[in-house]
Motif scaffolding. Sequence first.
Motif, PDB file in Angstrom:
ATOM      1  N   GLY A  76      39.351 -63.494  57.463  1.00  0.00           N
ATOM      2  CA  GLY A  76      39.430 -63.382  56.015  1.00  0.00           C
ATOM      3  C   GLY A  76      38.556 -62.280  55.471  1.00  0.00           C
ATOM      4  N   LEU A  77      38.122 -62.449  54.213  1.00  0.00           N
ATOM      5  CA  LEU A  77      37.347 -61.423  53.528  1.00  0.00           C
ATOM      6  C   LEU A  77      36.260 -62.041  52.651  1.00  0.00           C
ATOM      7  N   VAL A  78      35.229 -61.260  52.420  1.00  0.00           N
ATOM      8  CA  VAL A  78      34.235 -61.581  51.392  1.00  0.00           C
ATOM      9  C   VAL A  78      34.469 -60.609  50.244  1.00  0.00           C
ATOM     10  N   GLY A  79      34.704 -61.160  49.057  1.00  0.00           N
ATOM     11  CA  GLY A  79      34.870 -60.330  47.873  1.00  0.00           C
ATOM     12  C   GLY A  79      33.624 -60.400  47.006  1.00  0.00           C
ATOM     13  N   VAL A  80      33.192 -59.266  46.458  1.00  0.00           N
ATOM     14  CA  VAL A  80      32.025 -59.255  45.587  1.00  0.00           C
ATOM     15  C   VAL A  80      32.417 -58.738  44.204  1.00  0.00           C
ATOM     16  N   ALA A  81      31.686 -59.216  43.205  1.00  0.00           N
ATOM     17  CA  ALA A  81      31.886 -58.751  41.835  1.00  0.00           C
ATOM     18  C   ALA A  81      30.547 -58.806  41.125  1.00  0.00           C
ATOM     19  N   VAL A  82      30.282 -57.815  40.270  1.00  0.00           N
ATOM     20  CA  VAL A  82      29.024 -57.742  39.535  1.00  0.00           C
ATOM     21  C   VAL A  82      29.321 -57.396  38.079  1.00  0.00           C
ATOM     22  N   LYS A  83      28.661 -58.130  37.168  1.00  0.00           N
ATOM     23  CA  LYS A  83      28.842 -57.848  35.745  1.00  0.00           C
ATOM     24  C   LYS A  83      27.690 -58.454  34.951  1.00  0.00           C
ATOM     25  N   ASP A  84      27.100 -57.649  34.097  1.00  0.00           N
ATOM     26  CA  ASP A  84      26.081 -58.111  33.147  1.00  0.00           C
ATOM     27  C   ASP A  84      24.963 -58.921  33.803  1.00  0.00           C
ATOM     28  N   LYS A 135      24.925 -60.412  36.634  1.00  0.00           N
ATOM     29  CA  LYS A 135      25.385 -61.482  37.519  1.00  0.00           C
ATOM     30  C   LYS A 135      26.171 -60.859  38.667  1.00  0.00           C
ATOM     31  N   GLY A 136      25.894 -61.334  39.870  1.00  0.00           N
ATOM     32  CA  GLY A 136      26.653 -60.879  41.030  1.00  0.00           C
ATOM     33  C   GLY A 136      27.129 -62.079  41.824  1.00  0.00           C
ATOM     34  N   VAL A 137      28.355 -62.009  42.330  1.00  0.00           N
ATOM     35  CA  VAL A 137      28.902 -63.104  43.138  1.00  0.00           C
ATOM     36  C   VAL A 137      29.492 -62.543  44.423  1.00  0.00           C
ATOM     37  N   ALA A 138      29.411 -63.349  45.468  1.00  0.00           N
ATOM     38  CA  ALA A 138      30.081 -63.043  46.730  1.00  0.00           C
ATOM     39  C   ALA A 138      30.881 -64.279  47.106  1.00  0.00           C
ATOM     40  N   VAL A 139      32.174 -64.094  47.350  1.00  0.00           N
ATOM     41  CA  VAL A 139      33.078 -65.212  47.623  1.00  0.00           C
ATOM     42  C   VAL A 139      33.737 -65.004  48.977  1.00  0.00           C
ATOM     43  N   GLU A 140      33.703 -66.045  49.820  1.00  0.00           N
ATOM     44  CA  GLU A 140      34.370 -65.983  51.123  1.00  0.00           C
ATOM     45  C   GLU A 140      35.689 -66.739  51.061  1.00  0.00           C
ATOM     46  N   VAL A 141      36.777 -66.016  51.322  1.00  0.00           N
ATOM     47  CA  VAL A 141      38.101 -66.625  51.411  1.00  0.00           C
ATOM     48  C   VAL A 141      38.597 -66.409  52.834  1.00  0.00           C
TER      49      VAL A 141
END
Length: 292
Positions: free
Chosen positions: A59-67, A69-75
């Motif tokens: 699968g993949l780890v997706g990251v997103a950052v805004k204001d 806040k940063g998240v890393a999600v494993e699907v």
Amino acid sequence: MAITAAMVKELRESTGAGMMDAKKALTENDGDMEAAQDWLRTKGLAKAAKKSGRVAAEGLVGVAVKDGKGVAVEVNSETDFVAKNEEFQKMVASIADAALTVDTTEQLADATVDGKPVSEVLTDAIAKIGENMTLRRMVKVEAPLVVSYVHNAAAPNMGKIGVLVGLEGCNEEIGRQIAMHVAATSPASLGQDDLDPALVEREKQVLTDQARESGKPDNIIQGMIAGRMKKFFEEVTLLGQKFVINPDVTVEQAAKDAGAKIVGFARVAVGEGIEKKQEDFASEVAKTLSGS
């Protein structure tokens, strides 16, 4: 007709469908169990459910950052082929964006993407692509500045390892360098105080046993243990590690020299801790031909 928990449980057990899908099927068919089963089959959800027992360790780890806040999600998916699928990548990106609005993996499963809960988006993808997929985990870092880094990127902001680093002090360049360091070294914690006490105690016991085998006096042994524990903390904590870009300084000092302070980090690697089943190639081909 009122849909009871017992009815949902029965339908789930007979079809393997998810709880929300089973409840929706019963609601759409006024509690008729057979009609609900057919409804799930028609939607491809029962077929997807049959795959839920298969190990999804790619699968993949997706990251997103805004204001701040940063998240890393494993699907996860079953094979790396799916991770290279453009539709799968778009789904991971949308789930990562949705994660910015929640705090836990459970909340993320209920968050909506294009009007659908993430759990349903995954179920639809399973039915369409034909592999088991799971939303395994998400982590969040909040700070005045959050910098992300993806190692082995398959597409923008997603890959095999996702890292987030939270900083005080707006120096994005040092943040990215530290994120790359984290990807390479996988520190156990930010600092000594954040380490798992059980891990510290286990290491101390091993070092104590090793020191006692030397046969030296207790006062010397205590000094040996203290010195070795200090080295242990330097090796496993992010702040104490030697900076890979400049091993003459610690990561903490490198950040300080750049006018920043590290306040948090997260590292998520695909399949970390998942036990993968090993099967020979002939077995895999036989399974494919049998359609299981």
